[in-house]
Motif scaffolding. Structure first.
Motif, PDB file in Angstrom:
ATOM      1  N   ARG A 180       0.824  -1.211   0.000  1.00 53.94           N
ATOM      2  CA  ARG A 180       0.000   0.000   0.000  1.00 53.94           C
ATOM      3  C   ARG A 180       0.860   1.264   0.000  1.00 53.94           C
ATOM      4  O   ARG A 180       0.476   2.275  -0.578  1.00 53.94           O
ATOM      5  CB  ARG A 180      -0.972  -0.020   1.172  1.00 53.94           C
ATOM      6  N   VAL A 181       2.026   1.198   0.627  1.00 52.94           N
ATOM      7  CA  VAL A 181       2.939   2.346   0.599  1.00 52.94           C
ATOM      8  C   VAL A 181       3.356   2.621  -0.844  1.00 52.94           C
ATOM      9  O   VAL A 181       3.325   3.756  -1.313  1.00 52.94           O
ATOM     10  CB  VAL A 181       4.185   2.100   1.490  1.00 52.94           C
ATOM     11  N   PHE A 182       3.744   1.574  -1.562  1.00 54.36           N
ATOM     12  CA  PHE A 182       4.158   1.743  -2.956  1.00 54.36           C
ATOM     13  C   PHE A 182       3.007   2.231  -3.829  1.00 54.36           C
ATOM     14  O   PHE A 182       3.208   3.006  -4.754  1.00 54.36           O
ATOM     15  CB  PHE A 182       4.698   0.426  -3.535  1.00 54.36           C
ATOM     16  N   GLU A 183       1.814   1.770  -3.540  1.00 51.43           N
ATOM     17  CA  GLU A 183       0.667   2.098  -4.387  1.00 51.43           C
ATOM     18  C   GLU A 183       0.005   3.421  -4.037  1.00 51.43           C
ATOM     19  O   GLU A 183      -0.779   3.942  -4.825  1.00 51.43           O
ATOM     20  CB  GLU A 183      -0.361   0.968  -4.313  1.00 51.43           C
ATOM     21  N   SER A 184       0.319   3.971  -2.892  1.00 49.07           N
ATOM     22  CA  SER A 184      -0.359   5.181  -2.434  1.00 49.07           C
ATOM     23  C   SER A 184       0.079   6.421  -3.211  1.00 49.07           C
ATOM     24  O   SER A 184       1.262   6.769  -3.235  1.00 49.07           O
ATOM     25  CB  SER A 184      -0.087   5.414  -0.949  1.00 49.07           C
ATOM     26  N   LEU A 243      14.646   3.786  -8.979  1.00 46.52           N
ATOM     27  CA  LEU A 243      14.327   4.196 -10.350  1.00 46.52           C
ATOM     28  C   LEU A 243      12.828   4.038 -10.616  1.00 46.52           C
ATOM     29  O   LEU A 243      12.201   4.924 -11.209  1.00 46.52           O
ATOM     30  CB  LEU A 243      15.125   3.367 -11.361  1.00 46.52           C
ATOM     31  N   LEU A 244      12.267   2.924 -10.179  1.00 48.17           N
ATOM     32  CA  LEU A 244      10.828   2.717 -10.358  1.00 48.17           C
ATOM     33  C   LEU A 244      10.034   3.842  -9.702  1.00 48.17           C
ATOM     34  O   LEU A 244       9.045   4.328 -10.264  1.00 48.17           O
ATOM     35  CB  LEU A 244      10.396   1.367  -9.783  1.00 48.17           C
ATOM     36  N   ILE A 245      10.477   4.259  -8.544  1.00 54.17           N
ATOM     37  CA  ILE A 245       9.794   5.351  -7.840  1.00 54.17           C
ATOM     38  C   ILE A 245       9.929   6.652  -8.633  1.00 54.17           C
ATOM     39  O   ILE A 245       8.939   7.360  -8.851  1.00 54.17           O
ATOM     40  CB  ILE A 245      10.345   5.502  -6.405  1.00 54.17           C
ATOM     41  N   ARG A 246      11.132   6.964  -9.075  1.00 56.12           N
ATOM     42  CA  ARG A 246      11.356   8.208  -9.836  1.00 56.12           C
ATOM     43  C   ARG A 246      10.545   8.242 -11.130  1.00 56.12           C
ATOM     44  O   ARG A 246      10.098   9.295 -11.564  1.00 56.12           O
ATOM     45  CB  ARG A 246      12.837   8.376 -10.175  1.00 56.12           C
ATOM     46  N   LYS A 247      10.365   7.077 -11.738  1.00 59.56           N
ATOM     47  CA  LYS A 247       9.650   7.006 -13.019  1.00 59.56           C
ATOM     48  C   LYS A 247       8.147   6.755 -12.832  1.00 59.56           C
ATOM     49  O   LYS A 247       7.449   6.453 -13.801  1.00 59.56           O
ATOM     50  CB  LYS A 247      10.235   5.885 -13.892  1.00 59.56           C
ATOM     51  N   ASP A 248       7.676   6.874 -11.598  1.00 55.44           N
ATOM     52  CA  ASP A 248       6.257   6.634 -11.283  1.00 55.44           C
ATOM     53  C   ASP A 248       5.801   5.236 -11.690  1.00 55.44           C
ATOM     54  O   ASP A 248       4.679   5.040 -12.156  1.00 55.44           O
ATOM     55  CB  ASP A 248       5.351   7.676 -11.951  1.00 55.44           C
ATOM     56  N   ARG A 249       6.664   4.262 -11.500  1.00 53.27           N
ATOM     57  CA  ARG A 249       6.334   2.870 -11.821  1.00 53.27           C
ATOM     58  C   ARG A 249       6.290   2.000 -10.566  1.00 53.27           C
ATOM     59  O   ARG A 249       6.206   0.783 -10.666  1.00 53.27           O
ATOM     60  CB  ARG A 249       7.366   2.280 -12.795  1.00 53.27           C
ATOM     61  N   GLU A 250       6.329   2.618  -9.398  1.00 61.24           N
ATOM     62  CA  GLU A 250       6.382   1.835  -8.165  1.00 61.24           C
ATOM     63  C   GLU A 250       5.135   0.985  -7.955  1.00 61.24           C
ATOM     64  O   GLU A 250       5.190  -0.051  -7.298  1.00 61.24           O
ATOM     65  CB  GLU A 250       6.649   2.724  -6.944  1.00 61.24           C
ATOM     66  N   THR A 251       4.010   1.387  -8.538  1.00 64.23           N
ATOM     67  CA  THR A 251       2.796   0.579  -8.401  1.00 64.23           C
ATOM     68  C   THR A 251       2.917  -0.733  -9.179  1.00 64.23           C
ATOM     69  O   THR A 251       2.135  -1.651  -8.969  1.00 64.23           O
ATOM     70  CB  THR A 251       1.555   1.343  -8.897  1.00 64.23           C
TER      71      THR A 251
END
Length: 190
Positions: free
Chosen positions: A46-50, A80-88
């Motif tokens: 949920r942290v990653f998806e929020s 990198l996934l977080i920076r590219k908005d791909r963490e979800t």
């Protein structure tokens, strides 16, 4: 771009970097551990998806939680996934990475549904037959479904082999109905 395409590209990029840096086995282990952690810790997912939690907070969570526990490349990849908005898509990307690695190793998952538990000898024979037919190492996942009555249903990738009694009875039922309809049509025409 479809999610499937994105997950494949990121998974392939992680593989290529891990291979180029000579840390493939370590990253394989990291991915396995991360998938287990995400599966057992839904609050972390949920942290990653929020969308409410800012990227910098997610980034610091990754660094704090994983910093010294996993390969540096793994941490950089997640950041990198977080920076590219791909963490979800983290779970899907890590799953795709494992699928890619399994393909490279010649391993496939076989989902086998049976009516009742298989004896160890039968299980071993089944794995042997499936490995012979596919030319790959089989990772067997057994499921029970009493509604099958007997036999089994095997799913490997997109292929399905249905040798269940339920399926055979259904096919027989359809043929009998067709035969009955044909006879009725002939009787009506006579």
């Amino acid at each position: 771009m479809s999610q499937r395409t994105v997950t494949r590209r990121y998974a392939a990029a992680l593989y290529e970097e891990a291979n180029a840096n000579g840390v493939l086995e370590a990253v394989d282990e990291d991915v396995r551990m991360l998938l287990e952690s995400l599966d057992s810790n839904r609050p972390l997912v949920r942290v990653f998806e929020s969308p409410v939690i800012p990227q910098d907070k997610k980034d610091s969570i990754v660094r704090e939680l994983l910093g010294d526990r996993v390969e540096d490349l793994t941490v950089r990849f997640l950041r990198l996934l977080i920076r590219k908005d791909r963490e979800t898509m983290t779970e899907a990307i890590l799953d795709q990475y494992q699928t890619l690695r399994d393909e490279q190793r010649g391993i496939v998952d076989a989902e086998v549904t049976v009516a009742r538990p298989l004896a160890d000898e039968t299980r071993t024979t089944l794995v042997g037959v499936l490995e012979e037919k596919t030319g790959k190492e089989i990772r067997l996942h057994l499921h029970e479904d009493a509604d099958l009555i007997g036999g089994l249903v095997v799913r490997i990738g997109d292929r399905v082999f249905d040798a269940s009694v339920r399926s055979q009875l259904g096919a027989l039922h359809d043929r009998l109905r067709e035969a009955t309809l044909s006879e009725n049509a002939l009787d009506d025409g006579a």
